[in-house]
Design an enzyme around this catalytic site. Structure first.
Site, short mmCIF file in Angstrom:
data_model
loop_
_atom_site.label_atom_id
_atom_site.label_comp_id
_atom_site.label_asym_id
_atom_site.label_seq_id
_atom_site.Cartn_x
_atom_site.Cartn_y
_atom_site.Cartn_z
N SER A 1 34.45 34.38 48.67
CA SER A 1 35.58 34.15 47.75
C SER A 1 35.26 34.66 46.35
O SER A 1 34.09 34.62 45.92
CB SER A 1 35.87 32.65 47.64
N ASP A 2 36.29 35.10 45.63
CA ASP A 2 36.08 35.28 44.20
C ASP A 2 35.80 33.90 43.61
O ASP A 2 36.11 32.87 44.21
CB ASP A 2 37.28 35.96 43.53
N TRP A 3 35.20 33.91 42.43
CA TRP A 3 34.69 32.67 41.84
C TRP A 3 35.84 31.73 41.47
O TRP A 3 36.60 32.00 40.54
CB TRP A 3 33.80 33.01 40.65
N GLY A 4 35.97 30.69 42.24
CA GLY A 4 37.04 29.73 41.96
C GLY A 4 38.37 30.12 42.57
O GLY A 4 39.42 29.67 42.11
N ALA A 5 38.34 30.94 43.62
CA ALA A 5 39.60 31.43 44.18
C ALA A 5 40.04 30.66 45.42
O ALA A 5 41.00 31.05 46.07
CB ALA A 5 39.46 32.92 44.51
#
Ligand code: BGC
Length: 744
Positions: A256-260
């Site tokens: 995942s992208d960071w915090g996605a």
């Protein structure tokens, strides 16, 4: 099979478990490791334990994963749970040119060198996942992150991304291709819901990712922040299960992208493998031990224990993570890498000089040895550009500033160089605790700055203006889009004033995006300089003084105004930046030159594929290997290229395809082959390029198949999308269609 049996029996009779035996096939090692793991251990390895790492399985001696940004250099180390610097003294790096510059080389060999070099830096720093490269298509020139991507064309992007990935992964470091998919704007990036038709999705926005996976063999991919058809990319079954893992048979890990990530059930079932950067910093946000509360941590484990979600999905995720670890950290044969080596600086300089684009030249460049005095004007001549811009920000071992590069080269030739600021843009120089240490404050107002610069300009033989955008918010920067297509800080007025004061004014703009050029007719030369990293000053000087003959070509269209881009043509806010959370790609396939070449050729300052040289080339009449094509094998195009000037140079031969008559509206022309070739003065080289059936296909959403309709096509050969020198008729003699999945 034999190897597998040997490995199995070796494991039975020896004390080494299969998963630790790196002479065994990876798949066997993965399933052996998985079979020994508890549910809690499987859960542990699929989510973060710190900002950039995830744990391995300590009990089994399986190491964890260490990620790093990407994509232009290896990010400095941050604290365990925070974005602030760890304060390490051995984490400075070489900054390579931004990916826009790499794309502008139009030279896949440069991608290979780039990938290998940055992979070596990552490996030396003990990172096993590099968060890059980025392959999102440049849909709008306002997108703050275009500088991290490879332009507006899916074919160019696809060809350039593959060698980068292979080069990185040669080092036992995984490339994590980002941001999958449709992450084409920063404004509202975590919520925006992209609505796009299937044909456009497959023809424009997916090919770069597809090539990265099916040809580059990427070991990781990063679903982005945005939504597509109502679901976040990390939770999107169409993108992750149907296309990525289904059609393209991706066997790596989707990180995942960071915090996605937003929802345990969805993310667990729809194909994401690892979760990073969720809402916690592990300390004072959220609860204690907050990594355990990630969507793919305890909440997921509970759903499995309760029998609500199946173990099979968790096994698949854990297997993919194990495969990633075996391919990287547990590959004992990988090289050791290297950091800040001479070879890396050379690579950075070579890529930079090959990517810089000479847009216009009224015979003023290269700078003559007889020049007496040069005036350099502009903030970007003295501003470090490697700090800022978001997650790609770096802590460099060194960065040669443009003014210093120009001064060094000029002084070796006995030329004086003076400097004037001209404008004050952004004087800050800090990102996540990395500071440039530069004091760029200047108390003069705009009038005074312009007056001082123009007075000095009158006194110089040549004026070199170095400006453009920078890495601050609302410029070329993650997290926000540009607000305006014009250059900021009154630069248009300044450039006009300089050109009036001195007709020998050369403009060098450092940006990752196109911009308005209301002064273009007034200046003697213009150069697109991108963000080019550690060797910026040297590379710019190499080009200005002619030590390197420019050969870069634009990877995206430089239109005259914002409304000359299809996404902005009608200033329809549903198309950009979106309304009620949705952004609708109504322009469909009309992205970049696909739109301007058909409808607005006169509204373009510099076309896709444009770039000049200090020598001249003439392209002879191109020949096709056959007038008919039935889809078997490939067609060959041969074009004689003559260097009609007096110095060595390289030209990029570009082949576009046009479907003359089709049942659906096809692009006016589409790039389908290119080749960069060096040609010595007075010499002619026959350049050959080939096209296979995919060059003629469109994506038919009604059948979900790539389709070629028989009939008349044209093969357009030239050295820019707006400079076609041969048009060759071709008859396609048979209909063709295939699914992506059939090509695996
Ligand atoms: C960016 C990614 C980056 C990640 C980790 C995110 O905000 O979108 O590109 O890799 O942060 O720094």
């Amino acid at each position: 099979m034999i190897l597998a049996l040997l490995c199995s029996s070796a494991a039975t009779h020896a004390s080494t478990p299969i998963y630790l035996n790196d002479s065994c096939a990876i798949e066997e090692r993965v399933s052996d490791a998985l079979s020994r793991m508890t549910t809690a251990e499987k859960i542990a390895i699929i989510h973060a334990q710190s900002k950039f790492s995830s744990p391995g399985v300590q009990r089994l001696g399986i190491p964890g994963i260490w990620c790093t940004d990407g994509p232009h250099g290896i990010r400095p180390d941050v604290l365990w749970d925070e974005w602030d610097q760890a304060g390490a003294t051995n984490d400075s790096c070489v900054a390579f040119p931004a990916l826009t510059c790499l794309a502008a080389t139009w030279n896949p060999e440069m991608s290979a060198i780039y990938g290998r070099s940055i992979g070596e830096e990552a490996r030396y720093r003990n990172k096993n996942v590099l968060l890059g490269p980025g392959v999102n298509i440049n849909r709008t020139p306002l997108n703050g992150r275009n500088f991290e991507y490879m332009g507006e064309d899916p074919y160019l992007t696809s060809r350039m991304v593959v060698p980068y990935i292979k080069g990185v992964q040669e080092n036992g470091v995984a490339a994590c291709v980002k941001h999958y998919a449709l992450n084409n704007q920063e404004q509202n990036r975590t919520r925006v819901n992209v609505l796009v038709d299937d044909r456009t999705l497959h023809e424009i926005y997916l090919p770069g990712f597809k090539a990265a996976v099916t040809e580059g063999g990427a070991w990781a991919i990063m679903p982005g922040y945005n939504k597509y058809n109502g679901d976040h990319a990390c939770e999107n079954a169409t993108l992750l299960l149907d296309i990525l893992k289904g059609d393209w048979q991706f066997d790596g890990a989707a990180i995942s992208d960071w915090g996605a990530v937003h929802n345990t059930e969805k993310v667990a079932q729809n194909g994401l493998d690892m979760e990073f950067g969720s809402w916690t910093n592990g300390l004072d946000w959220g609860t204690s031990n907050a990594y355990d509360n990630y969507y793919l941590a305890k909440p997921y484990q509970q759903l499995i224990v309760d029998g609500i979600l199946p173990m099979s999905d968790l096994d698949d995720k854990a297997s993919r993570v194990l495969r990633l670890i075996m391919r990287t950290e547990m590959n004992r044969n990988r090289p050791y890498g290297s950091l800040n080596s001479d070879a890396h600086y050379e690579a950075a300089r070579k890529i930079a000089t090959e990517g810089i684009v000479l847009l216009k030249n009224n015979n003023i460049l290269p700078i003559a040895r007889t020049t007496g005095k040069i005036l350099v004007v502009g903030e970007n001549a003295i501003k470090m550009m490697t700090v800022g811009g978001g997650s790609s920000s770096l802590k460099v071992q060194r960065e040669i500033l443009p003014l210093d590069g120009i001064r060094a080269k000029a002084s070796s030739r006995g030329i004086d160089v003076a400097y004037q600021r001209g404008y004050v843009g952004d004087v800050t120089g800090e990102y996540n605790g990395v500071t440039t240490g530069q004091d760029l404050n200047d108390s003069r107002n705009a009038e005074q700055l312009i007056a001082d610069a123009t007075t000095a300009a009158k006194d110089a033989d040549i004026v070199i203006f170095i400006g453009g955008l920078n890495k601050s918010g609302h410029q070329d920067s993650e997290g926000s889009d540009r607000k305006d297509f014009n250059l900021p800080y009154d630069q248009d007025r300044l450039i006009k004033a300089l050109a009036e004061a001195n007709p020998n004014t050369i403009v060098v703009n450092l940006t990752g995006n196109a911009y308005a050029m209301p002064w273009i007719d007034n200046v003697a030369a213009a150069i697109q300089g991108w963000y080019i990293g550690s060797e910026a000053g040297n590379a710019i000087a190499d080009i200005l003084f002619g030590d390197v003959n420019p050969s870069g070509k634009l990877p995206f269209t430089f239109a005259r105004s914002l409304t000359d881009y299809a996404a902005h043509a009608t200033s329809d806010s549903t198309m950009y930046p979106g309304t009620n959370g949705d952004v609708i790609y109504k322009e469909g396939i009309d992205v970049g030159y696909r739109y301007t070449d058909r409808l607005k050729p006169s509204r373009v300052n510099f076309a896709f594929g444009h770039g000049l040289s200090y020598t001249t080339f003439s392209l002879g009449k191109a020949r096709l290997s056959a007038p008919d094509f039935d889809g078997n094998g490939s067609l060959t195009i041969t074009v004689p290229v003559t260097n009609t000037g007096h110095i060595d140079g390289s030209e990029v031969i570009q082949v576009y395809v046009r479907d003359v008559k089709s049942t659906i509206r096809r692009p006016y022309k589409e790039l389908k082959a290119f080749r960069k070739v060096p040609v010595a003065p007075g010499q002619t080289t026959d350049v050959t390029l080939s096209l296979d059936k995919s060059a003629f296909a469109f994506y038919d959403p009604s059948t979900a198949m790539w389709t070629v309709e028989p009939g008349k096509f044209e093969i357009l050969v030239g050295n820019a999308s707006d400079n076609i020198t041969s048009t060759l008729p071709l008859n396609i003699s048979a209909p063709m269609s295939w699914k992506d999945s059939e090509l695996q």
